[in-house]
Design an enzyme around this catalytic site. Structure first.
Site, mmCIF file in Angstrom:
data_model
loop_
_atom_site.group_PDB
_atom_site.id
_atom_site.type_symbol
_atom_site.label_atom_id
_atom_site.label_comp_id
_atom_site.label_asym_id
_atom_site.label_seq_id
_atom_site.Cartn_x
_atom_site.Cartn_y
_atom_site.Cartn_z
ATOM 1 N N TRP A 1 -14.352 -4.555 -1.177
ATOM 2 C CA TRP A 1 -13.524 -4.819 0.009
ATOM 3 C C TRP A 1 -14.435 -5.340 1.121
ATOM 4 O O TRP A 1 -14.064 -6.209 1.891
ATOM 5 C CB TRP A 1 -12.795 -3.533 0.402
ATOM 6 C CG TRP A 1 -11.862 -3.630 1.536
ATOM 7 C CD1 TRP A 1 -11.235 -4.756 2.006
ATOM 8 C CD2 TRP A 1 -11.413 -2.560 2.368
ATOM 9 N NE1 TRP A 1 -10.430 -4.435 3.078
ATOM 10 C CE2 TRP A 1 -10.526 -3.101 3.310
ATOM 11 C CE3 TRP A 1 -11.685 -1.184 2.400
ATOM 12 C CZ2 TRP A 1 -9.906 -2.312 4.291
ATOM 13 C CZ3 TRP A 1 -11.061 -0.405 3.358
ATOM 14 C CH2 TRP A 1 -10.184 -0.963 4.296
ATOM 15 N N ARG B 1 -14.016 -3.806 -7.043
ATOM 16 C CA ARG B 1 -14.247 -5.058 -6.342
ATOM 17 C C ARG B 1 -14.569 -4.691 -4.896
ATOM 18 O O ARG B 1 -14.115 -3.663 -4.383
ATOM 19 C CB ARG B 1 -13.043 -6.007 -6.440
ATOM 20 C CG ARG B 1 -11.761 -5.486 -5.821
ATOM 21 C CD ARG B 1 -10.660 -6.555 -5.844
ATOM 22 N NE ARG B 1 -9.463 -6.078 -5.166
ATOM 23 C CZ ARG B 1 -8.611 -6.871 -4.518
ATOM 24 N NH1 ARG B 1 -8.811 -8.184 -4.471
ATOM 25 N NH2 ARG B 1 -7.552 -6.359 -3.922
ATOM 26 N N ASP C 1 -3.493 1.405 -4.018
ATOM 27 C CA ASP C 1 -4.187 2.226 -3.002
ATOM 28 C C ASP C 1 -3.861 3.716 -3.100
ATOM 29 O O ASP C 1 -3.793 4.413 -2.071
ATOM 30 C CB ASP C 1 -3.860 1.719 -1.586
ATOM 31 C CG ASP C 1 -4.483 0.358 -1.286
ATOM 32 O OD1 ASP C 1 -5.226 -0.152 -2.134
ATOM 33 O OD2 ASP C 1 -4.205 -0.184 -0.211
ATOM 34 N N ASP D 1 -6.775 -1.410 -6.599
ATOM 35 C CA ASP D 1 -7.647 -0.755 -5.601
ATOM 36 C C ASP D 1 -7.283 0.717 -5.441
ATOM 37 O O ASP D 1 -7.171 1.223 -4.318
ATOM 38 C CB ASP D 1 -7.520 -1.464 -4.237
ATOM 39 C CG ASP D 1 -7.829 -2.948 -4.306
ATOM 40 O OD1 ASP D 1 -8.543 -3.381 -5.232
ATOM 41 O OD2 ASP D 1 -7.347 -3.689 -3.427
ATOM 42 N N GLN E 1 0.853 -1.178 0.000
ATOM 43 C CA GLN E 1 0.000 0.000 0.000
ATOM 44 C C GLN E 1 0.894 1.234 0.000
ATOM 45 O O GLN E 1 1.803 1.332 0.822
ATOM 46 C CB GLN E 1 -0.894 0.027 1.242
ATOM 47 C CG GLN E 1 -1.896 -1.113 1.319
ATOM 48 C CD GLN E 1 -1.342 -2.347 2.006
ATOM 49 O OE1 GLN E 1 -0.141 -2.521 2.153
ATOM 50 N NE2 GLN E 1 -2.247 -3.222 2.419
#
Ligand code: NAG
Ligand code: NAG
Length: 334
Positions: A250, A248, A166, A187, A143
């Site tokens: 989480w 998607r 992220d 993400d 991340q």
């Protein structure tokens, strides 16, 4: 028509959304890396530290340069940060870069990796390029945030956010993202409870993966990301087709809506995917789109929704952010 003309005249007269912003507004805290006059600051963090923290409206103006620092904002002041620019409408010509290279595997948390960490309300940024170079520096994937936004009434305008995993944490409160460039692979727009309106942005993938990963802890949290009139494309060097998804989940309560999105063939025909095969998290999601154009073979999974035009029309900025949104959103960028 008359009101449009009047509005644009008023905008010009007030200097809102002006073509260039190359000198500090009066009263601004001035950051100038290359040549600091008395009363100016050499780093953005020094200017933040100097704020009165007494509920004032303050402006920070940053001269061109690459600022290698992490910026942490936690103040009772309402803070507007302007990057020097010769065209306030185009992120392509932004001249203020803020750069870190931090991964959560090193710092121990996601928030502490971010180039800019916003932990108080009423913050707005204009014409800044925020980079987290963790992935580009050859580190193992982790991340690595360019923005961590916890504050409510947060706005990002004509700014760029660069990372891989992220990139942009839209965590809590009401937030708006207008005309930005948001770059990542995994993400790269994510968070737990924010209600956020994204309009006119370029979402640029630099690898396979999902754009959004929303993770509210329950259905009552009220989390909602609405993307209106954005573009999904590949950033330079990424060429694979059909490996990018709108989202998607989480958590199974993820709420994400894409309206009038122009996509390139990097986007997978399914548009949406499960969190993982062992943990799909699809039971209660709202994953919906309307007016997606650019690929012809769209084939949504059963947990995703194709909205009707009247359903799509209910997802207005007022619905997402509340009817008083114009009190804090810079509507000249809508
Ligand atoms: C600040 O920086 C710019 C160049 O980025 C320079 O033109 C300007 O004169 C500087 N100095 C002051 C004191 O503002
Ligand atoms: C906040 O502090 C600044 C700097 O000391 C001062 O000029 C200003 O009047 C104060 N504002 C309020 C609302 O107290």
């Amino acid at each position: 028509m008359l009101s449009t003309l009047l509005l644009s005249f008023v905008s010009v007269a007030l200097g809102v959304n002006a073509a260039s912003r190359t000198s500090p507004p009066s009263g601004a805290y001035v950051v100038n890396q290359s040549d600091t006059a008395s009363g100016q600051y050499a780093t953005i963090s020094d200017a933040i530290d100097a704020l009165p923290d007494n509920g004032s409206d303050v402006v920070i103006f940053i001269y061109p340069g690459t600022y290698n620092e992490q910026v942490y904002i936690d103040t009772s002041d309402s803070v507007t940060i302007y990057g020097y620019t010769e065209d306030t409408t185009s992120y392509d010509v932004n001249q203020v870069n803020v750069v870190v290279s931090l991964g959560a595997s090193e710092t121990g948390s996601d928030d502490t990796t971010a180039t800019i960490r916003v932990h108080s309300d009423n913050v707005a940024i204009y014409n800044l390029n925020l980079y987290n170079e963790w992935e580009n520096s050859g580190n193992a994937q982790s991340q690595a945030l360019a923005l961590s936004a916890y504050g409510s009434n947060f706005g990002a305008y004509v700014s760029c956010f660069y990372s891989y995993q992220d990139t942009l944490l839209a965590e809590s409160g009401n937030q708006v993202y207008l005309n930005n460039y948001i770059n990542g692979a995994v993400d790269y727009i994510w968070g737990q409870s924010a209600r956020a309106w994204f309009q006119g942005n370029t979402l640029a993938s630099n690898g396979p993966g999902t754009i959004t990963a929303a993770g509210p802890s329950s259905s009552s949290v009220g989390q909602l990301y609405v993307f209106y009139d954005n573009k999904v494309t590949a950033s330079s060097g990424y060429t694979t087709t059909g490996e990018v998804y709108f989202g998607r989940p989480w958590s199974e309560y993820a709420h994400v809506v894409f309206i009038d999105t122009t996509v390139s063939d990097i986007v997978a025909p399914a548009l949406w995917e499960e969190w993982s095969s062992s943990e799909p998290n699809t039971a209660d999601v709202l994953f919906a789109d309307y007016g997606t154009t650019g690929i012809s073979d769209i084939s949504r999974p059963s947990f995703a929704t194709l909205l009707t035009s009247s359903e799509a029309a209910t997802y207005t900025i007022s619905y997402v952010l509340g009817s008083d949104y114009a009190d804090w959103v810079d509507t000249s960028y809508l």
